[in-house]
Write an enzyme that holds these catalytic residues in place. Structure first.
Site, PDB file in Angstrom:
ATOM      1  N   GLU A 278      -0.986  -1.428   8.712  1.00 41.04           N
ATOM      2  CA  GLU A 278      -1.585  -0.139   8.345  1.00 41.04           C
ATOM      3  C   GLU A 278      -3.063  -0.074   8.756  1.00 41.04           C
ATOM      4  O   GLU A 278      -3.922   0.375   8.010  1.00 41.04           O
ATOM      5  CB  GLU A 278      -1.416   0.122   6.842  1.00 41.04           C
ATOM      6  CG  GLU A 278       0.054   0.157   6.439  1.00 41.04           C
ATOM      7  CD  GLU A 278       0.306   0.515   4.986  1.00 41.04           C
ATOM      8  OE1 GLU A 278      -0.562   0.283   4.142  1.00 41.04           O
ATOM      9  OE2 GLU A 278       1.409   1.060   4.711  1.00 41.04           O
ATOM     10  N   ASP A 357       8.863  -0.422   0.872  1.00 39.27           N
ATOM     11  CA  ASP A 357       7.545  -0.362   0.242  1.00 39.27           C
ATOM     12  C   ASP A 357       7.645   0.084  -1.217  1.00 39.27           C
ATOM     13  O   ASP A 357       7.227   1.195  -1.549  1.00 39.27           O
ATOM     14  CB  ASP A 357       6.664   0.610   1.039  1.00 39.27           C
ATOM     15  CG  ASP A 357       5.210   0.538   0.630  1.00 39.27           C
ATOM     16  OD1 ASP A 357       4.884  -0.298  -0.224  1.00 39.27           O
ATOM     17  OD2 ASP A 357       4.408   1.314   1.164  1.00 39.27           O
ATOM     18  N   GLU A 385       3.064   3.249  -8.218  1.00 39.74           N
ATOM     19  CA  GLU A 385       2.828   4.162  -7.088  1.00 39.74           C
ATOM     20  C   GLU A 385       3.983   5.137  -6.888  1.00 39.74           C
ATOM     21  O   GLU A 385       3.780   6.340  -6.821  1.00 39.74           O
ATOM     22  CB  GLU A 385       2.578   3.336  -5.822  1.00 39.74           C
ATOM     23  CG  GLU A 385       2.373   4.198  -4.589  1.00 39.74           C
ATOM     24  CD  GLU A 385       2.009   3.382  -3.345  1.00 39.74           C
ATOM     25  OE1 GLU A 385       1.900   2.149  -3.435  1.00 39.74           O
ATOM     26  OE2 GLU A 385       1.825   4.007  -2.287  1.00 39.74           O
TER      27      GLU A 385
HETATM   28  C1  GCV Z   1      -3.024  -1.350  -0.232  1.00 35.91           C
HETATM   29  C2  GCV Z   1       1.576   1.056   0.634  1.00 35.91           C
HETATM   30  C3  GCV Z   1       0.509   1.767  -0.162  1.00 35.91           C
HETATM   31  C4  GCV Z   1      -0.880   1.394   0.323  1.00 35.91           C
HETATM   32  C5  GCV Z   1      -1.014  -0.131   0.217  1.00 35.91           C
HETATM   33  C6  GCV Z   1       0.091  -0.770   1.060  1.00 35.91           C
HETATM   34  C7  GCV Z   1       0.086  -2.279   0.996  1.00 35.91           C
HETATM   35  O1  GCV Z   1       1.610   1.495   1.943  1.00 35.91           O
HETATM   36  O2  GCV Z   1       0.719   3.144  -0.090  1.00 35.91           O
HETATM   37  O3  GCV Z   1      -1.815   2.045  -0.494  1.00 35.91           O
HETATM   38  O4  GCV Z   1      -2.267  -0.557   0.648  1.00 35.91           O
HETATM   39  O5  GCV Z   1       1.331  -0.330   0.596  1.00 35.91           O
HETATM   40  O6  GCV Z   1       0.872  -2.819   0.232  1.00 35.91           O
HETATM   41  O7  GCV Z   1      -0.689  -2.905   1.704  1.00 35.91           O
END
Ligand code: GCV
Length: 680
Positions: A278, A357, A385
């Site tokens: 990411e 995720d 989340e």
């Molecule tokens: C910390 C998901 C979340 C991100 C998070 C990522 C991860 O994509 O939306 O906010 O980033 O996981 O676990 O690295």
């Protein structure tokens, strides 16, 4: 102005929870930060010699006679021996941290016995954690991010650790937090976000003295401190020309930076790294593997006994939805399984429990069983989340229990694979469990007061995955409401079981049908948006059209993801006949008229489950309302007000989910709801 509230809810350690241990005499034998903490916990008791005291805390080097015992079994590594005899309680830990945890365990045992209406029998119990590493990761930033706030995916206010771009001066609240974590057996804490922005990258170098202050607090509760670091640090902080893991200058930079960390914090835990994920920098830019990347940091940490926690969350986040061959679910296995055996001994590969995720429902990640020569840790998400953001009641323990008990290689459970407890013909080194924390500066720690139970449950399951979700809830209730009288406590427990035992299943029923995830509002991930991510580059598609829905991940006709599982799961998931209903659309694309094992069709299931789940909220609200006469006594007024506010939002949001999903699939399929219920 400080964002720390002046009155903080004591979570599961109100003064009454420890009262059974402080009503008589007590002695703590030995020195060290954790034994000093135990001394403070027992400060309310009258001091007495260890031979006679009602409550004694000591470590394994104490001799039985000095503690007033005839004999004393050796405490197991990381664990404690607890002897109850003639009204006395003697807790002997393998070390100070284990002794302190044993003291909190005794408070828990007393609270549970009280709720069950029985006394704790005399005897010797030996208790050690199932998982050798039990870690909490914090996605805290030093500064407030314009979109994410201060804590990424945090739903409970600002960071407990940082304020206005630096470590807080006043760490009193961190002490309270560390105490809660020690009581559930956590032994490691990473204090900053795995997405390491420029400011936080400097924690590794310029802010070490402040990180040391945090480490001092955690040390007193038996925990080591980790930092999330940027793989790009040599360039960013050291102004080198490259971050190439095989470059000599880069290796020297990491060695020197790490030596400085240990000169400041001798028991520092190590680094957590999110690389090539990411947008975070990583070894791919230099044509190197993730083993090269992780081993670079391992080499710097090894002389100090430190650990690299390297995350396996690596996937292409710039995908084209038309490309049906790229499958995000496959990515971690594709990248990491071929590297098995190539990671240094002090590398732990941290794998999310599912391949995508942290969705409401995912199969277990096949990576967890694919790397027998690697220390694999399993990562859970306590912060909600995708599970209601601490506005909806969603008690996560039942799902975690299922994951941890899942026999991924047909023989060993996920908990065993993480703990490194496997058979001689399949040795697996231990990685442990980690989770993303759900706390913040909120007066109730977790936004929704009932979300405290999720943090509690994570620690307890990392300690002992055979505990049931209901048993853990009993413990949490008995401790949290330790100040209630017996009758009130019994009623509170009954109400909370009614609200929480099935709360995740209910949340799943109005949000995520049959293994489909990501139908959430992009960015914030709260509230329904059926096509929100459908044409985005994130690789999270459900492929709903007028004919059907789901992702074909079979070997026969799809992405081949099912082939990453060992038997029997590859066959189970590959076949429509045997794939469980709750994961059907994760593995298969089917018409809306496909008949489930339950007898319903896919589309009718979508209609019914949403409507039924919203109806169940009447009972949830009713259960809480049944405690109204206890508000102001056993249930604090502010607690009640917060729960009621969250229940109202849960209903509003659940109705929105129900109506949007029922409407979308009615329009897409053209098939009416057989029950004739209104479609909006
Ligand atoms: C910390 C998901 C979340 C991100 C998070 C990522 C991860 O994509 O939306 O906010 O980033 O996981 O676990 O690295």
């Amino acid at each position: 102005m400080s964002s720390t509230p002046s009155r903080v809810h004591p979570a599961w350690l109100p003064p009454e929870a420890l009262a059974p241990l402080t009503s008589g005499t007590a002695a703590v034998v030995g020195d060290g930060p954790c034994l000093d903490t135990a001394r403070r916990e027992l400060a309310g008791a009258r001091p007495a010699p260890a031979r006679e005291a009602d409550v004694v805390v000591a470590t394994g080097d104490a001799c039985a006679d000095d503690l007033g015992l005839a004999e004393l079994p050796a405490p197991p590594p990381r664990g404690a021996v607890t002897v109850r005899t003639g009204g006395r309680l003697v807790v002997v830990g393998h070390d100070g941290a284990a002794a302190l945890r044993g003291l909190y365990a005794a408070a828990r045992t007393a609270a549970r016995a009280r709720l069950a209406g029985r006394s704790t029998p005399d005897g010797v119990s030996i208790d050690a954690p199932e998982q050798p590493r039990r870690m909490l990761d914090h996605w805290d930033n030093m500064e407030v991010h314009p979109v994410m706030g201060q804590v990424e995916r945090g739903y409970a206010g600002g960071s407990l650790f940082f304020e206005a771009g630096r470590v807080r001066d006043d760490l009193a609240r961190v002490h309270e937090y560390a105490r809660l974590l020690a009581s559930i057996g956590i032994d490691a804490v990473a204090v900053n976000n795995v997405n390491v922005h420029e400011r936080e990258a400097h924690l590794l170098t310029d802010d070490l003295a402040d990180v040391a202050r945090l480490a001092d607090v955690f040390r007193a509760y038996g925990m080591v401190t980790y930092l999330s670091v940027s793989f790009g640090s040599p360039r960013l902080l050291g102004h080198l020309a490259t971050n190439d893991p095989l470059d000599e200058d880069v290796r020297a930079w990491w060695r020197q930076a790490t030596d400085r960390v240990y000169a400041t914090i001798p028991d520092f835990g190590g680094y957590v790294v999110k690389a090539d994920s990411e947008g975070q920098p990583g070894p791919f830019a230099y044509g190197r593997t993730h083993a090269d990347g992780a081993n670079l940091l391992a080499e710097a940490l090894r002389p100090h006994g430190g650990t690299v926690v390297w995350r396996a969350f690596v996937y292409d986040h710039r995908q084209d939805w038309r490309d049906r061959s790229t499958d995000r679910a496959r990515a971690a296995h594709d990248h990491f399984a071929p590297l098995d055996g190539r990671f240094a001994e002090n590398v732990v590969l941290q794998v999310k429990h599912g391949p995508m995720d942290f969705q409401v429902r995912e199969p277990v990640s096949p990576v967890i069983a694919a790397m027998p020569r690697t220390r694999v840790a399993v990562e859970l998400q306590v912060t909600q989340e995708y599970t209601g953001q601490q506005r909806h009641v969603a008690y996560l323990a039942p799902a975690w229990r299922e994951y941890l008990g899942f026999r991924l290689d047909g023989e060993h459970t996920v908990a065993q694979l993480a703990a490194g407890e496997t058979s001689p013909d399949r040795p697996q080194p231990a990685g442990g469990l980690a989770a993303v924390s759900n706390v913040g500066t909120d007066a109730f720690w977790t936004g929704h007061p009932l979300a405290q139970a999720n943090l509690y449950a994570f620690g307890r399951l990392a300690w002992d995955s055979s505990l049931t979700a209901e048993e853990i809830l009993d413990e949490w209730v008995a401790l949290t409401f330790a100040g209630a009288d017996d009758a009130a406590l019994t009623r509170i427990a009954a109400a909370l079981h009614a609200m929480m035992d099935d709360s995740l299943a209910r949340y799943e029923a109005y949000t995520a049908p049959l293994g489909i995830g990501f139908m959430v509002t992009p960015g914030v991930h709260y509230g329904p948006s059926v096509e929100g991510y459908e044409y985005s580059p994130w690789g999270t598609y459900h492929f709903a059209d007028r004919d059907g829905i789901g992702v074909d991940r079979t070997v026969a006709t799809g992405t081949g993801y099912t082939g990453q599982y060992p038997s029997p799961w590859r066959e189970t998931y590959e076949s429509l006949e045997t794939c469980p209903d709750e994961l059907l659309l994760f593995f298969h694309h089917v018409p809306y008229t496909h008949v489930l094992h339950s007898g319903s069709t896919v589309v009718q299931h979508v209609y019914d489950s949403r409507a039924d789940a919203v109806e169940q909220l009447d009972d949830v609200e009713g259960a809480w309302a049944s405690l109204a006469d206890l508000v102001g006594t056993a249930v604090p007024e502010a607690y009640d007000a917060r729960v009621r506010e969250r229940l109202a939002e849960q209903r509003r949001s659940a109705v929105e989910w129900r109506d949007q999903l029922r409407t979308y699939f009615h329009r897409a399929s053209g098939i009416p709801d057989a029950t004739g219920r209104a479609i909006y």
